[in-house]
Scaffold this motif. Structure first.
Motif, PDB file in Angstrom:
ATOM      1  N   GLN A 174       0.837  -1.189   0.000  1.00 28.49           N
ATOM      2  CA  GLN A 174       0.000   0.000   0.000  1.00 28.49           C
ATOM      3  C   GLN A 174       0.884   1.256   0.000  1.00 28.49           C
ATOM      4  O   GLN A 174       1.937   1.275   0.654  1.00 28.49           O
ATOM      5  CB  GLN A 174      -0.907   0.038   1.230  1.00 28.49           C
ATOM      6  CG  GLN A 174      -1.874  -1.127   1.329  1.00 28.49           C
ATOM      7  CD  GLN A 174      -1.322  -2.286   2.128  1.00 28.49           C
ATOM      8  OE1 GLN A 174      -0.389  -2.949   1.689  1.00 28.49           O
ATOM      9  NE2 GLN A 174      -1.896  -2.532   3.295  1.00 28.49           N
ATOM     10  N   HIS A 175       0.454   2.289  -0.728  1.00 28.56           N
ATOM     11  CA  HIS A 175       1.252   3.518  -0.758  1.00 28.56           C
ATOM     12  C   HIS A 175       0.342   4.718  -1.003  1.00 28.56           C
ATOM     13  O   HIS A 175      -0.849   4.567  -1.327  1.00 28.56           O
ATOM     14  CB  HIS A 175       2.358   3.427  -1.822  1.00 28.56           C
ATOM     15  CG  HIS A 175       1.867   3.176  -3.212  1.00 28.56           C
ATOM     16  ND1 HIS A 175       1.421   4.182  -4.042  1.00 28.56           N
ATOM     17  CD2 HIS A 175       1.755   2.021  -3.936  1.00 28.56           C
ATOM     18  CE1 HIS A 175       1.070   3.668  -5.212  1.00 28.56           C
ATOM     19  NE2 HIS A 175       1.257   2.356  -5.174  1.00 28.56           N
ATOM     20  N   ARG A 176       0.897   5.903  -0.846  1.00 27.75           N
ATOM     21  CA  ARG A 176       0.128   7.142  -0.888  1.00 27.75           C
ATOM     22  C   ARG A 176      -0.572   7.376  -2.236  1.00 27.75           C
ATOM     23  O   ARG A 176      -1.640   7.977  -2.290  1.00 27.75           O
ATOM     24  CB  ARG A 176       1.049   8.341  -0.599  1.00 27.75           C
ATOM     25  CG  ARG A 176       1.791   8.252   0.720  1.00 27.75           C
ATOM     26  CD  ARG A 176       0.871   8.367   1.898  1.00 27.75           C
ATOM     27  NE  ARG A 176       1.581   8.162   3.153  1.00 27.75           N
ATOM     28  CZ  ARG A 176       0.989   7.929   4.309  1.00 27.75           C
ATOM     29  NH1 ARG A 176      -0.326   7.856   4.369  1.00 27.75           N
ATOM     30  NH2 ARG A 176       1.688   7.753   5.412  1.00 27.75           N
ATOM     31  N   HIS A 205      -1.259  -0.179   6.897  1.00 30.00           N
ATOM     32  CA  HIS A 205      -0.867  -1.580   6.905  1.00 30.00           C
ATOM     33  C   HIS A 205      -1.547  -2.403   7.989  1.00 30.00           C
ATOM     34  O   HIS A 205      -1.216  -3.572   8.167  1.00 30.00           O
ATOM     35  CB  HIS A 205       0.658  -1.690   7.032  1.00 30.00           C
ATOM     36  CG  HIS A 205       1.370  -1.249   5.787  1.00 30.00           C
ATOM     37  ND1 HIS A 205       1.798   0.042   5.610  1.00 30.00           N
ATOM     38  CD2 HIS A 205       1.685  -1.918   4.648  1.00 30.00           C
ATOM     39  CE1 HIS A 205       2.372   0.152   4.428  1.00 30.00           C
ATOM     40  NE2 HIS A 205       2.320  -1.013   3.823  1.00 30.00           N
ATOM     41  N   ARG A 206      -2.499  -1.801   8.712  1.00 31.91           N
ATOM     42  CA  ARG A 206      -3.301  -2.626   9.618  1.00 31.91           C
ATOM     43  C   ARG A 206      -4.093  -3.629   8.794  1.00 31.91           C
ATOM     44  O   ARG A 206      -4.530  -3.341   7.678  1.00 31.91           O
ATOM     45  CB  ARG A 206      -4.238  -1.762  10.449  1.00 31.91           C
ATOM     46  CG  ARG A 206      -3.499  -0.933  11.492  1.00 31.91           C
ATOM     47  CD  ARG A 206      -4.446  -0.325  12.513  1.00 31.91           C
ATOM     48  NE  ARG A 206      -3.695   0.531  13.429  1.00 31.91           N
ATOM     49  CZ  ARG A 206      -3.793   1.857  13.479  1.00 31.91           C
ATOM     50  NH1 ARG A 206      -4.659   2.473  12.679  1.00 31.91           N
ATOM     51  NH2 ARG A 206      -3.079   2.561  14.316  1.00 31.91           N
ATOM     52  N   ASN A 207      -4.311  -4.785   9.361  1.00 25.66           N
ATOM     53  CA  ASN A 207      -4.831  -5.912   8.585  1.00 25.66           C
ATOM     54  C   ASN A 207      -6.140  -5.582   7.870  1.00 25.66           C
ATOM     55  O   ASN A 207      -6.267  -5.769   6.653  1.00 25.66           O
ATOM     56  CB  ASN A 207      -5.007  -7.127   9.500  1.00 25.66           C
ATOM     57  CG  ASN A 207      -5.475  -8.357   8.753  1.00 25.66           C
ATOM     58  OD1 ASN A 207      -4.907  -8.733   7.734  1.00 25.66           O
ATOM     59  ND2 ASN A 207      -6.526  -8.987   9.250  1.00 25.66           N
ATOM     60  N   ARG A 208      -7.112  -5.088   8.586  1.00 22.35           N
ATOM     61  CA  ARG A 208      -8.426  -4.871   7.977  1.00 22.35           C
ATOM     62  C   ARG A 208      -8.360  -3.765   6.926  1.00 22.35           C
ATOM     63  O   ARG A 208      -8.840  -3.934   5.797  1.00 22.35           O
ATOM     64  CB  ARG A 208      -9.456  -4.518   9.050  1.00 22.35           C
ATOM     65  CG  ARG A 208     -10.891  -4.416   8.514  1.00 22.35           C
ATOM     66  CD  ARG A 208     -11.866  -4.184   9.664  1.00 22.35           C
ATOM     67  NE  ARG A 208     -13.248  -4.104   9.177  1.00 22.35           N
ATOM     68  CZ  ARG A 208     -13.810  -3.004   8.692  1.00 22.35           C
ATOM     69  NH1 ARG A 208     -13.092  -1.873   8.603  1.00 22.35           N
ATOM     70  NH2 ARG A 208     -15.071  -3.020   8.287  1.00 22.35           N
ATOM     71  N   ILE A 247      -8.915  -4.160   2.711  1.00 25.22           N
ATOM     72  CA  ILE A 247      -9.933  -3.385   1.984  1.00 25.22           C
ATOM     73  C   ILE A 247      -9.287  -2.542   0.895  1.00 25.22           C
ATOM     74  O   ILE A 247      -9.750  -2.502  -0.251  1.00 25.22           O
ATOM     75  CB  ILE A 247     -10.735  -2.506   2.968  1.00 25.22           C
ATOM     76  CG1 ILE A 247     -11.572  -3.385   3.904  1.00 25.22           C
ATOM     77  CG2 ILE A 247     -11.633  -1.521   2.211  1.00 25.22           C
ATOM     78  CD1 ILE A 247     -12.161  -2.638   5.090  1.00 25.22           C
ATOM     79  N   LEU A 248      -8.191  -1.858   1.217  1.00 22.74           N
ATOM     80  CA  LEU A 248      -7.535  -0.979   0.255  1.00 22.74           C
ATOM     81  C   LEU A 248      -7.007  -1.752  -0.947  1.00 22.74           C
ATOM     82  O   LEU A 248      -7.180  -1.328  -2.105  1.00 22.74           O
ATOM     83  CB  LEU A 248      -6.393  -0.221   0.935  1.00 22.74           C
ATOM     84  CG  LEU A 248      -6.788   0.799   2.001  1.00 22.74           C
ATOM     85  CD1 LEU A 248      -5.554   1.310   2.732  1.00 22.74           C
ATOM     86  CD2 LEU A 248      -7.563   1.963   1.386  1.00 22.74           C
ATOM     87  N   CYS A 249      -6.361  -2.879  -0.707  1.00 19.90           N
ATOM     88  CA  CYS A 249      -5.795  -3.657  -1.813  1.00 19.90           C
ATOM     89  C   CYS A 249      -6.892  -4.249  -2.694  1.00 19.90           C
ATOM     90  O   CYS A 249      -6.764  -4.290  -3.930  1.00 19.90           O
ATOM     91  CB  CYS A 249      -4.886  -4.757  -1.270  1.00 19.90           C
ATOM     92  SG  CYS A 249      -3.364  -4.114  -0.517  1.00 19.90           S
ATOM     93  N   THR A 250      -7.973  -4.681  -2.077  1.00 17.73           N
ATOM     94  CA  THR A 250      -9.101  -5.216  -2.848  1.00 17.73           C
ATOM     95  C   THR A 250      -9.760  -4.120  -3.663  1.00 17.73           C
ATOM     96  O   THR A 250     -10.112  -4.309  -4.836  1.00 17.73           O
ATOM     97  CB  THR A 250     -10.110  -5.885  -1.903  1.00 17.73           C
ATOM     98  OG1 THR A 250      -9.446  -6.933  -1.175  1.00 17.73           O
ATOM     99  CG2 THR A 250     -11.281  -6.472  -2.678  1.00 17.73           C
ATOM    100  N   LEU A 251      -9.934  -2.958  -3.052  1.00 17.54           N
ATOM    101  CA  LEU A 251     -10.518  -1.824  -3.767  1.00 17.54           C
ATOM    102  C   LEU A 251      -9.684  -1.456  -4.986  1.00 17.54           C
ATOM    103  O   LEU A 251     -10.234  -1.191  -6.069  1.00 17.54           O
ATOM    104  CB  LEU A 251     -10.635  -0.631  -2.827  1.00 17.54           C
ATOM    105  CG  LEU A 251     -11.086   0.691  -3.458  1.00 17.54           C
ATOM    106  CD1 LEU A 251     -12.468   0.572  -4.081  1.00 17.54           C
ATOM    107  CD2 LEU A 251     -11.056   1.805  -2.408  1.00 17.54           C
TER     108      LEU A 251
END
Length: 312
Positions: free
Chosen positions: A13-15, A56-59, A63-67
């Protein structure tokens, strides 16, 4: 010509992860829906304003990567041919069900949020993952047995993700460094994904999936692969069984990539965030075109690349 679509897992994940997808009309409905799962925080603002720890918190990470995968797929739908092969790495496998048309995209986001909650509830404090490259499978198996850890993911090129308690992972890291040569990296993940430490989460997630709406076979003819064996999903029921089991079983990512090649994949597009999966493809098949969305400056550039390599 056959396209393989790769959906990334957590950790990259990144900005700027929504730089290409955040404003496209085709994905406009997904961001408000994801916001309802992130405490009313718009994901596009979330990734730019929150701390790295929060990203980088699990939940939130799931969600972010799936989105990102769903938004990219929606934006590129007109350029993606029917019959694509779709494979997902870790939580990316849930995204792959959405990208491949087995789940509706909003349902995919709901499902992945509940998956993360089940994993968090089953996780013991201090659990995590470490990446090791440069040791044989036998050496890694012996280290895991000695320290009470387990292989979470098998990647190409003697590269493994190991899950366990922080004490076990620290012991493995020290022992592995003493064996000379291997690369060892702590991963920004707070759960021992894909190990038996999350067996309770697999059971909980299977119960959650009993109410899921699945379109099988998918309308677009996508071939969606199972992470635990690289086999194409043959039925909704067995596919859901495997999707739940994947939380606490080793992900055979090397087998997934090999299955893409055996199915005739001639180009690979990683939906991001990050470049790790496309880099793995180039490592085993440098003759094939493989890129991540993060490699491009515009969606039009992605579309042009797809047209060039798929023979349109």
């Amino acid at each position: 010509m056959t396209l393989a679509i790769l959906c990334a897992g957590q950790g990259r994940q990144h900005r700027d992860m929504f730089a290409l997808t955040g404003d496209v009309p085709e994905a406009a409905h997904l961001f408000p829906h994801a916001a309802t799962l992130l405490g009313a925080s718009d994901p596009r603002a979330f990734v730019r304003s929150e701390t790295d720890e929060a990203l980088h918190r699990n939940r939130a990470g799931q969600i972010l990567c799936t989105l990102q995968a769903l938004a990219a797929s929606a934006a590129l739908a007109a350029s993606i041919p029917n019959g694509a092969i779709v494979a997902g790495y870790s939580v990316g496998e849930v995204a792959a069900w959405g990208v491949g048309g087995l789940f509706e995209p909003p349902d995919t986001l709901n499902i992945v949020a509940r998956r993360a909650e089940a994993m968090d509830a089953a996780t013991r404090a201090g659990d995590g993952l470490v990446f090791v490259r440069g040791l044989s499978r036998g050496d890694v198996d012996r280290l895991c047995e000695r320290y009470g850890a387990a292989i979470a993911i098998v990647n190409p090129g003697d590269a493994f993700v190991i899950g366990g308690s922080r004490e076990a992972l620290n012991g493995i890291a020290v022992a592995a460094r003493a064996m000379h040569g291997p690369r060892i990296v702590d991963l920004p993940v707070e759960v021992a994904s894909h190990t038996q430490r999350l067996a309770a989460a697999s059971a909980e997630f299977r119960d959650i999936l009993r109410s899921a709406c699945v379109e099988f076979p998918p309308a677009g003819g996508a071939r969606v692969l199972s992470g635990i064996d690289g086999a194409p999903i043959a039925s909704a029921e067995t596919g859901l069984d495997k999707l739940a089991a994947q939380i606490s079983q080793t992900v055979q990512w090397e087998s997934c990539l090999q299955a893409c090649l055996e199915a005739g994949a001639t180009a690979f597009l990683e939906l991001g965030p990050g470049h790790a999966l496309s880099a793995m493809v180039r490592g085993i098949r440098p003759d094939l075109p493989a890129h991540s969305l993060d490699d491009f400056r515009s969606l039009e550039g992605v579309r042009t690349w797809l047209s060039r390599h798929l023979g349109d």
